[in-house]
Scaffold this active site. Structure first.
Site, PDB file in Angstrom:
ATOM      1  N   LYS A   1     -10.383  14.155 -63.313  1.00 54.26           N
ATOM      2  CA  LYS A   1     -10.072  13.102 -64.177  1.00 54.26           C
ATOM      3  C   LYS A   1      -8.955  12.204 -63.360  1.00 54.26           C
ATOM      4  O   LYS A   1      -9.036  11.101 -63.529  1.00 54.26           O
ATOM      5  CB  LYS A   1      -9.041  13.651 -65.117  1.00 54.26           C
ATOM      6  CG  LYS A   1     -10.034  14.484 -66.275  1.00 54.26           C
ATOM      7  CD  LYS A   1      -9.091  14.869 -67.455  1.00 54.26           C
ATOM      8  CE  LYS A   1      -9.770  15.966 -68.209  1.00 54.26           C
ATOM      9  NZ  LYS A   1     -10.037  17.229 -67.792  1.00 54.26           N
TER      10      LYS A   1
ATOM     11  N   ALA B   1      -4.807  19.250 -61.792  1.00 52.60           N
ATOM     12  CA  ALA B   1      -5.839  19.962 -60.891  1.00 52.60           C
ATOM     13  C   ALA B   1      -7.074  20.315 -61.907  1.00 52.60           C
ATOM     14  O   ALA B   1      -6.861  20.403 -62.960  1.00 52.60           O
ATOM     15  CB  ALA B   1      -5.285  21.305 -60.326  1.00 52.60           C
ATOM     16  N   PRO B   2      -8.161  20.321 -61.525  1.00 50.89           N
ATOM     17  CA  PRO B   2      -8.543  20.233 -60.057  1.00 50.89           C
ATOM     18  C   PRO B   2      -8.828  18.888 -59.465  1.00 50.89           C
ATOM     19  O   PRO B   2      -9.148  18.705 -58.314  1.00 50.89           O
ATOM     20  CB  PRO B   2     -10.044  20.924 -60.071  1.00 50.89           C
ATOM     21  CG  PRO B   2     -10.513  20.783 -61.427  1.00 50.89           C
ATOM     22  CD  PRO B   2      -9.424  20.736 -62.323  1.00 50.89           C
ATOM     23  N   GLY B   3      -8.507  17.901 -60.370  1.00 48.65           N
ATOM     24  CA  GLY B   3      -8.567  16.494 -59.965  1.00 48.65           C
ATOM     25  C   GLY B   3      -9.724  15.519 -60.309  1.00 48.65           C
ATOM     26  O   GLY B   3      -9.836  14.456 -59.925  1.00 48.65           O
TER      27      GLY B   3
ATOM     28  N   CYS C   1      -9.377  21.869 -73.559  1.00 46.18           N
ATOM     29  CA  CYS C   1     -10.628  22.036 -73.788  1.00 46.18           C
ATOM     30  C   CYS C   1     -10.717  23.367 -74.575  1.00 46.18           C
ATOM     31  O   CYS C   1     -11.234  24.358 -74.136  1.00 46.18           O
ATOM     32  CB  CYS C   1     -11.100  22.323 -72.179  1.00 46.18           C
ATOM     33  SG  CYS C   1     -10.088  23.614 -71.087  1.00 46.18           S
TER      34      CYS C   1
ATOM     35  N   ASP D   1      -3.412  16.460 -70.145  1.00 44.36           N
ATOM     36  CA  ASP D   1      -4.424  17.392 -70.435  1.00 44.36           C
ATOM     37  C   ASP D   1      -3.751  18.870 -70.033  1.00 44.36           C
ATOM     38  O   ASP D   1      -3.877  19.186 -69.205  1.00 44.36           O
ATOM     39  CB  ASP D   1      -5.690  17.164 -69.476  1.00 44.36           C
ATOM     40  CG  ASP D   1      -6.633  18.179 -69.640  1.00 44.36           C
ATOM     41  OD1 ASP D   1      -7.404  18.036 -70.778  1.00 44.36           O
ATOM     42  OD2 ASP D   1      -7.350  18.600 -68.830  1.00 44.36           O
TER      43      ASP D   1
ATOM     44  N   ASP E   1       0.682  19.018 -60.357  1.00 45.54           N
ATOM     45  CA  ASP E   1       0.437  20.262 -60.780  1.00 45.54           C
ATOM     46  C   ASP E   1       1.572  21.183 -60.530  1.00 45.54           C
ATOM     47  O   ASP E   1       2.142  21.133 -59.462  1.00 45.54           O
ATOM     48  CB  ASP E   1      -1.125  20.702 -60.386  1.00 45.54           C
ATOM     49  CG  ASP E   1      -1.775  21.569 -61.232  1.00 45.54           C
ATOM     50  OD1 ASP E   1      -2.520  21.118 -62.111  1.00 45.54           O
ATOM     51  OD2 ASP E   1      -1.594  22.814 -61.026  1.00 45.54           O
TER      52      ASP E   1
ATOM     53  N   CYS F   1      -1.012  17.331 -65.613  1.00 48.81           N
ATOM     54  CA  CYS F   1      -1.686  18.634 -65.445  1.00 48.81           C
ATOM     55  C   CYS F   1      -2.877  18.422 -64.670  1.00 48.81           C
ATOM     56  O   CYS F   1      -3.952  18.601 -65.202  1.00 48.81           O
ATOM     57  CB  CYS F   1      -1.760  19.591 -66.344  1.00 48.81           C
ATOM     58  SG  CYS F   1      -0.080  19.904 -67.549  1.00 48.81           S
TER      59      CYS F   1
END
Length: 836
Positions: A196, A192-194, A335, A282, A222, A190
């Protein structure tokens, strides 16, 4: 049907995600009250950072000790400090780090509030080599404070170029625990936004020498198309040939298992299944760990956000483990602070996998990172009621509240069988234990039964929870899982529709089942190669299509004379129109083709004198099958090439949104059409191919190199070094490479590329040289060189240093424009490829 529902849940979550929004939109004038003078009185108020349900929930869950609660919520209600990471693979990473250590550390300290002992900016102690930095200024302060303008401009420019990545500090943690090596295949499920994904690519490239590529690769996936485009934009700054961006539901990511019986294929040369050494999982989450960045979540937060995502998170984690090699690592992270999304998911995954997956104890890794152990007990909150056990759940809520949400993860019958203790009592009884002969009776009448709080027997303390008040960050949860053996077999072995047994824990792939081909309506003007190939679906020739067709061949003819592997694509023409619309299996996404036009490839090799050591064969791809109209040619690494071949062999299961490094681009100007070579080298691809280029290279002194960057176009007679101007004038028209010379003498003809080698592409026209680099790249490169010259030898170049805007607005010494150069100087194209 179940997959569709999960898809909506994921998309809803993506739509609700937000960036740093410590500012409110302008109030509606119609809703404002007039003041005493009759004028509208704007009633702007800051975001409310109070939510009684939030406080009650997390106090009861005990994610921090009671004595820490006030400090915990106090930090949550303050803006998140800005943080960023230097790209370790950047040519100027050492320069950027030096500028931060020797310039900004001192100049920004004056902006820290008096009496505050905190440093203005400092490196994160747990991130290697001082490459990640934390500032004590929020993003809003950086935007609004004029005295911070130079630092803010520095961050914006370097981020846009790709030398740094602005990223939340705790978001940098998960990739560090994957132990990624340069030869690893990595999946970011997963992505996005990129940020990592960019970090994973940095780690893979870190020990790679100039002019070479690592053996590993990253697949960044994604679900959401718009977020996928953001991911492409972010990772494009890396200029990598070792990345594939895909667009799939993470819980149904294709396994690409080759089931054809190709006896002549050598196993060591051909991949049979797409498995990964490392996986970053993530997952989508409620995101309450980002309250400091997105304070609007305070009013939106509710208990159902986490409960509703739990099942999806388990499915994604299980799919990741099924794609992981034995011995590989997967990091599960969110998160969110919610144990239902964190410890409960990890516990359920461990139960499903038996002993085939272990929760790794990483407490000794990154000791300077302050973290708290995972919880072993928690409760479930549903519709205003605290539930300690699944037996507490009323029958009518059991479709929403699942056994896996509880620490023990057991249903009612399991609890009865294990002599779970319960005692009947009145509503005033609190936590009294006894025996129940009928667990279902307790569920039907939950008010008359009280249960003890469950405690997990799994080593969940090995998980880590990062609290915001420990290091002035956001909140994050991380668990490191290692696959020690194959996942246990499904009790009742199922088979896919084509009769092939599923992989370990692999759900049926809807994408494979739905592989259908549109019929060819017209074959007029169809390219020859599109008529040569038989469409293969479900490993059999397609007899339903009137005329066989395909987009490209994958032939890498073996010594045994193996027939080329074929791939499916759709060739469709609207009646009455001659222009072909060529699509692959995936609607709206241009297909990928290997570029095998030997005439064009040989002309590129001859024109630039490309050494035979540079591997061309099979590693050039395009997104347009029509050879005469290919605009861009991309270069992919050996690992990406292997994945592409496997993907074609299994029927294009991967929906590829972007891949490869743009290496060559077709000339589009008047002179470009008459140049000996139809393609120029892209700015993104130049660093990789430069060590192998032997022709059309000129070496410029620092003064001339600076002027090219500053003025963009210079006449041959106006160069400081007259001999350099003559050499440039004697070149045939077209693209050439200008290398910054370190000394006064002309270096050898063959370029010896080192980490410090700096080169740009230029266009040789009738009377001038024109830089083929974007204005922003010119500005950044000029800034880096000026700093370097100034620190190394006090070069006079620094005396003519232009302002930030001067670089963009400057004209050539004689007012020359760049009309001779090809149009569209290395502008980024749409992610869809050549057909868009």
């Amino acid at each position: 049907m179940g997959g569709r529902g999960k898809s909506r849940t994921q998309r809803k979550h993506f739509r609700q995600s937000s960036e740093n929004v410590w500012k409110r939109s302008k109030p509606d004038p119609s809703s404002q009250d007039p003041d005493s003078t009759g004028n509208l009185n704007p009633t702007w108020t800051p975001f409310a950072t109070q939510n009684s349900a939030f406080d009650e929930y997390y106090k009861e869950q005990g994610i921090v000790p009671p004595e820490d609660w006030d400090a915990f919520v106090a930090v949550l209600r303050t803006p998140l400090p800005a943080s960023f990471r230097i790209n370790a693979c950047s040519q100027f990473s050492a320069d950027l780090r030096s500028q931060l250590e020797n310039d900004f550390v001192q100049t920004l300290q004056a902006e820290v509030a008096e009496g505050d002992e905190a440093e203005a900016i400092k490196p994160l102690p747990w991130y290697p080599e001082n490459l990640a930095w934390h500032s004590n200024f929020s993003r809003m302060q950086l935007r609004k404070n004029q005295t911070l303008e130079r630092f803010h401009e520095f961050l914006k420019l370097e981020n846009e170029i790709g030398n740094i990545t602005r990223q939340e500090a705790v978001s940098m943690v998960p990739p560090l625990f994957l132990n990624v090596q340069p030869n690893h295949f990595v999946l970011d499920m997963c992505a996005a936004p990129g940020s990592k994904t960019f970090q994973l690519l940095e780690i893979i490239y870190q020990s790679t020498k100039p002019g070479s590529l690592p053996d590993g690769m990253v697949i960044a996936n994604d679900l959401d198309v718009q977020r996928c485009n953001l991911l492409i934009h972010q990772t494009k700054r890396m200029c990598t040939a070792n990345l594939i961006v895909t667009n799939h539901e993470a819980q149904n990511f294709p396994g690409c298992r080759l089931v054809r019986n190709h006896e002549s294929l050598e196993p060591e040369r051909h991949m049979g299944q797409l498995l990964f050494d490392c996986i970053l999982c993530d997952v989508p989450c409620s995101g309450d760990g980002t309250l400091r960045k997105a304070p609007d979540l305070w009013r939106k937060w509710n208990i159902g956000m986490g409960n509703g995502l739990h099942s999806l998170q388990v499915l994604i984690a299980m799919r990741g483990l099924s794609l992981l090699k034995v011995g590989g690592r997967m990091v599960y992270s969110t998160c969110s602070m919610n144990p239902i999304e964190n410890e409960a998911v990890v516990a359920e995954v461990l139960r499903r996998c038996g002993g085939s997956v272990e929760l790794v104890d990483v407490s000794n890794e990154r000791p300077q990172l302050l973290r708290r152990p995972g919880l072993k007990k928690w409760k479930v909150r549903d519709r205003g009621v605290w539930l300690c056990s699944y037996k507490d759940v009323p029958m009518y809520r059991r479709s929403a509240v699942l056994p896996s949400m509880f620490p023990c993860g057991k249903n009612c019958q399991d609890l009865v069988d294990s002599n779970h203790k319960v005692e009947m009592g009145d509503d005033n009884d609190k936590g009294v234990c006894g025996n129940s002969e009928d667990g279902n009776q307790a569920a039907e009448n939950p008010g008359t039964y009280k249960f003890t709080e469950e405690v997990s027997d799994l080593p969940l303390e090995r998980c880590m929870r990062i609290a915001p008040h420990d290091q002035n960050t956001g909140a994050f949860f991380i668990a490191v899982l290692q696959k020690v053996s194959a996942l246990p077999a499904i009790p009742a072995p199922e088979k896919t529709k084509d009769g092939i047994p599923k992989q370990d824990g692999e759900p049926e792939n809807q994408d494979i089942e739905d592989s259908k081909v549109l019929q060819v309506e017209s074959l007029e003007n169809t390219p020859e190669e599109a008529l040569e190939v038989v469409t293969v679906i479900d490993n059999k020739p397609n007899t339903d299509v009137e005329t066989s067709h395909s987009g490209a061949c994958l032939e890498e003819d073996s010594e045994e004379g193996q027939k080329p592997l074929k791939t499916e694509s759709i060739v469709k023409m609207t009646p009455g129109k001659r222009k072909l619309q060529i699509q692959g299996k995936w609607r709206g996404v241009d297909p990928v083709f290997f570029f095998r036009d030997e005439v064009t490839i040989n002309s590129i090799k001859d024109f630039y004198g490309i050494d035979e050591r540079f591997p061309f064969n099979g590693q050039l791809v395009t997104r347009n099958i029509d050879r005469g109209h290919v605009k861009r040619i991309y270069y992919v690494s050996k690992s990406v090439k292997d994945v592409l071949e496997l993907n074609f062999s299994v029927g294009q299961q991967l929906k590829i949104a972007s891949l490869g490094l743009k290496m060559f681009e077709r000339q589009t100007s008047r002179e470009g059409c008459s140049a000996p070579c139809a393609f120029r080298i892209s700015s993104e691809g130049l660093p990789l191919i430069l060590p192998y280029v032997t022709k059309r290279i000129l070496h410029a002194c620092p003064g001339d190199f600076q002027h090219l960057l500053q003025y963009k176009t210079i006449k041959f007679a106006d160069f400081v070094d007259a001999e350099f101007g003559k050499k440039a004038e004697n070149l045939t028209p077209g693209y050439c490479v200008i290398v910054l010379s370190k000394g006064k003498r002309e270096p050898p003809e063959l370029v010896h590329v080192e980490e410090s080698t700096i080169a740009i592409g230029c266009w040789k026209g009738r009377a001038s040289l024109t830089v083929m680099v974007t204005a922003m790249d010119c500005r950044e490169l000029l800034e880096r060189l000026l700093v370097r010259f100034d620190t190394e030898n006090g070069s006079s170049v620094h005396e003519n240093r232009p302002s930030n805007n001067a670089v963009d607005e400057a004209q050539g010494p004689n007012g020359i424009d760049d009309s001779e150069a090809p149009n569209g100087v290395d502008d980024s194209e749409a992610p869809g490829g050549d057909n868009t």
